[in-house]
Motif scaffolding. Structure first.
Motif, PDB file in Angstrom:
ATOM      1  N   LYS A  18       0.832  -1.208   0.000  1.00  0.00           N
ATOM      2  CA  LYS A  18       0.000   0.000   0.000  1.00  0.00           C
ATOM      3  C   LYS A  18       0.871   1.264   0.000  1.00  0.00           C
ATOM      4  O   LYS A  18       0.557   2.241  -0.682  1.00  0.00           O
ATOM      5  CB  LYS A  18      -0.931   0.002   1.212  1.00  0.00           C
ATOM      6  CG  LYS A  18      -2.052  -1.036   1.120  1.00  0.00           C
ATOM      7  CD  LYS A  18      -2.937  -0.979   2.357  1.00  0.00           C
ATOM      8  CE  LYS A  18      -4.079  -1.987   2.253  1.00  0.00           C
ATOM      9  NZ  LYS A  18      -4.943  -1.982   3.457  1.00  0.00           N
ATOM     10  N   VAL A  19       1.966   1.232   0.777  1.00  0.00           N
ATOM     11  CA  VAL A  19       2.875   2.380   0.793  1.00  0.00           C
ATOM     12  C   VAL A  19       3.464   2.593  -0.595  1.00  0.00           C
ATOM     13  O   VAL A  19       3.537   3.726  -1.097  1.00  0.00           O
ATOM     14  CB  VAL A  19       3.997   2.169   1.826  1.00  0.00           C
ATOM     15  CG1 VAL A  19       5.043   3.286   1.709  1.00  0.00           C
ATOM     16  CG2 VAL A  19       3.425   2.137   3.236  1.00  0.00           C
ATOM     17  N   GLU A  20       3.883   1.516  -1.237  1.00  0.00           N
ATOM     18  CA  GLU A  20       4.442   1.618  -2.585  1.00  0.00           C
ATOM     19  C   GLU A  20       3.407   2.136  -3.581  1.00  0.00           C
ATOM     20  O   GLU A  20       3.723   2.937  -4.469  1.00  0.00           O
ATOM     21  CB  GLU A  20       4.964   0.250  -3.032  1.00  0.00           C
ATOM     22  CG  GLU A  20       6.219  -0.174  -2.289  1.00  0.00           C
ATOM     23  CD  GLU A  20       6.691  -1.550  -2.709  1.00  0.00           C
ATOM     24  OE1 GLU A  20       5.878  -2.318  -3.251  1.00  0.00           O
ATOM     25  OE2 GLU A  20       7.873  -1.856  -2.488  1.00  0.00           O
ATOM     26  N   ALA A  21       2.164   1.682  -3.428  1.00  0.00           N
ATOM     27  CA  ALA A  21       1.111   2.138  -4.339  1.00  0.00           C
ATOM     28  C   ALA A  21       0.852   3.629  -4.156  1.00  0.00           C
ATOM     29  O   ALA A  21       0.690   4.376  -5.141  1.00  0.00           O
ATOM     30  CB  ALA A  21      -0.169   1.339  -4.084  1.00  0.00           C
ATOM     31  N   ARG A  22       0.836   4.110  -2.903  1.00  0.00           N
ATOM     32  CA  ARG A  22       0.634   5.537  -2.655  1.00  0.00           C
ATOM     33  C   ARG A  22       1.812   6.344  -3.214  1.00  0.00           C
ATOM     34  O   ARG A  22       1.631   7.439  -3.755  1.00  0.00           O
ATOM     35  CB  ARG A  22       0.471   5.791  -1.155  1.00  0.00           C
ATOM     36  CG  ARG A  22      -0.836   5.287  -0.579  1.00  0.00           C
ATOM     37  CD  ARG A  22      -1.084   5.841   0.817  1.00  0.00           C
ATOM     38  NE  ARG A  22      -0.178   5.293   1.804  1.00  0.00           N
ATOM     39  CZ  ARG A  22      -0.424   4.214   2.544  1.00  0.00           C
ATOM     40  NH1 ARG A  22      -1.565   3.553   2.369  1.00  0.00           N
ATOM     41  NH2 ARG A  22       0.430   3.797   3.447  1.00  0.00           N
ATOM     42  N   THR A  23       3.010   5.786  -3.069  1.00  0.00           N
ATOM     43  CA  THR A  23       4.200   6.466  -3.589  1.00  0.00           C
ATOM     44  C   THR A  23       4.139   6.582  -5.108  1.00  0.00           C
ATOM     45  O   THR A  23       4.454   7.632  -5.686  1.00  0.00           O
ATOM     46  CB  THR A  23       5.469   5.701  -3.166  1.00  0.00           C
ATOM     47  OG1 THR A  23       5.514   5.603  -1.739  1.00  0.00           O
ATOM     48  CG2 THR A  23       6.718   6.403  -3.664  1.00  0.00           C
ATOM     49  N   ALA A  25       1.507   6.589  -6.949  1.00  0.00           N
ATOM     50  CA  ALA A  25       0.386   7.427  -7.386  1.00  0.00           C
ATOM     51  C   ALA A  25       0.661   8.919  -7.203  1.00  0.00           C
ATOM     52  O   ALA A  25       0.059   9.751  -7.880  1.00  0.00           O
ATOM     53  CB  ALA A  25      -0.874   7.036  -6.620  1.00  0.00           C
ATOM     54  N   ALA A  26       1.564   9.275  -6.305  1.00  0.00           N
ATOM     55  CA  ALA A  26       1.865  10.688  -6.047  1.00  0.00           C
ATOM     56  C   ALA A  26       2.607  11.301  -7.233  1.00  0.00           C
ATOM     57  O   ALA A  26       3.238  10.598  -8.020  1.00  0.00           O
ATOM     58  CB  ALA A  26       2.692  10.813  -4.774  1.00  0.00           C
ATOM     59  N   ARG A  96       8.576  12.818  -0.374  1.00  0.00           N
ATOM     60  CA  ARG A  96       8.493  12.297  -1.750  1.00  0.00           C
ATOM     61  C   ARG A  96       9.752  11.531  -2.132  1.00  0.00           C
ATOM     62  O   ARG A  96       9.685  10.549  -2.879  1.00  0.00           O
ATOM     63  CB  ARG A  96       8.261  13.449  -2.736  1.00  0.00           C
ATOM     64  CG  ARG A  96       8.004  12.974  -4.169  1.00  0.00           C
ATOM     65  CD  ARG A  96       6.722  12.150  -4.196  1.00  0.00           C
ATOM     66  NE  ARG A  96       6.467  11.493  -5.454  1.00  0.00           N
ATOM     67  CZ  ARG A  96       6.928  10.277  -5.771  1.00  0.00           C
ATOM     68  NH1 ARG A  96       7.708   9.620  -4.934  1.00  0.00           N
ATOM     69  NH2 ARG A  96       6.598   9.720  -6.920  1.00  0.00           N
TER      70      ARG A  96
END
Length: 280
Positions: A18-23, A25-26, A96
């Motif tokens: 989930k952390v990787e997915a949020r990263t 997507a940013a 980021r």
């Protein structure tokens, strides 16, 4: 973006994914902070110029007088409050780049741990007494308090594991052969040899009968002359696989030796005129 190892415990793999997915997507690129004096902006691709700044995208704008209900901040003046605003903006902008780097560090430390455990597992199988359980904590379900915290708390332990595993692996590199006793029950002693291959096959192992002349290697369920078989087939195993195969062959050859001993006992009993296995 890093890729999670499938050997992570399920709860941490889900979180890191989930952390990787949020990263991912940013907004990509370097984020920066632009201080206008009355507000603070977080932007992607910040380039300051003579009239202010330009950027690829505005990420967020923080007001000079944010809502603040923290009791310890009640006596802050405007300058102190604004310094906190800048610190929060700097943290958010740097995240980021910080988050991908931390994810990569987690993956790297995890791979180091897996490599150290694999080396220790191989050493244990070779050096530990028969039947003794391996006490090194291993496996995907080993207890972890938190993905990053667990690795950080055990950095010294990981270094110790890696150092000792490398030392033991270096000692194993010097070993040329192992001797495996046959599993026979009726007396006598015989053994097999698990030996390292010659020359270019130095990193491969074979199961042999240990003979000084006309040595044979076990291949495809039978003994074959090494000179006929060739080194590529005679020494076709990793050390671990060769040791495992040797245990299997020791059982087969031990049973054969038992049959030969029984046959000899039967011939002797017949010569003596008594039943095989009877008292004199």
């Amino acid at each position: 973006m890093t890729t999670n190892s499938p050997t992570y415990p399920a709860e941490h793999a889900e979180y890191l994914t989930k952390v990787e997915a949020r990263t991912a997507a940013a907004t990509e690129g370097d984020w920066g902070v632009y201080d206008q004096g009355t507000m603070v902006e977080i932007v992607a691709g910040l380039e300051e110029n003579s009239t202010g700044y330009q950027c690829r995208r505005q990420i967020a704008r923080l007001d000079r007088d944010p809502i603040d209900n923290i009791r310890g901040h009640a006596d802050w003046d405007e300058d102190r409050d604004y310094q906190q605003l800048l610190a929060d903006a700097e943290f958010a902008a740097k995240a980021r780049a910080d988050v991908p780097r931390l994810l990569a560090l987690v993956a790297e430390q995890h791979q180091r741990l897996m490599a150290a455990e694999e080396q220790l597992r191989a050493v244990h199988e070779v050096l530990a007494p028969a039947g003794q359980p391996c006490r090194v904590p291993m496996g995907p379900d080993a207890p972890l308090t938190a993905a990053v915290g667990w690795l950080a708390d055990r950095a010294e332990y990981l270094a110790w594991l890696a150092d000792h595993a490398e030392n033991l692996a270096a000692h194993l590199e010097k070993i040329r052969e192992f001797r495996i006793p046959l599993k026979n029950r009726l007396g006598g002693y015989a053994e097999l040899t698990v030996e390292r291959g010659p020359g270019p096959y130095d990193d491969r192992w074979g199961v042999t009968d240990g003979a000084t002349m006309g040595r044979r290697a076990w291949h495809a369920g039978a003994w074959h002359s090494i000179s006929d078989l060739g080194p590529s087939l005679a020494y076709a195993w990793s050390m671990r696989a060769a040791l495992s195969l040797a245990e299997e062959v020791a059982g087969i050859e031990g049973a054969r030796l038992d049959r030969e001993v029984r046959a000899i006992q039967g011939e002797q009993a017949s010569t003596d005129g008594r039943p095989a296995g009877g008292a004199r």
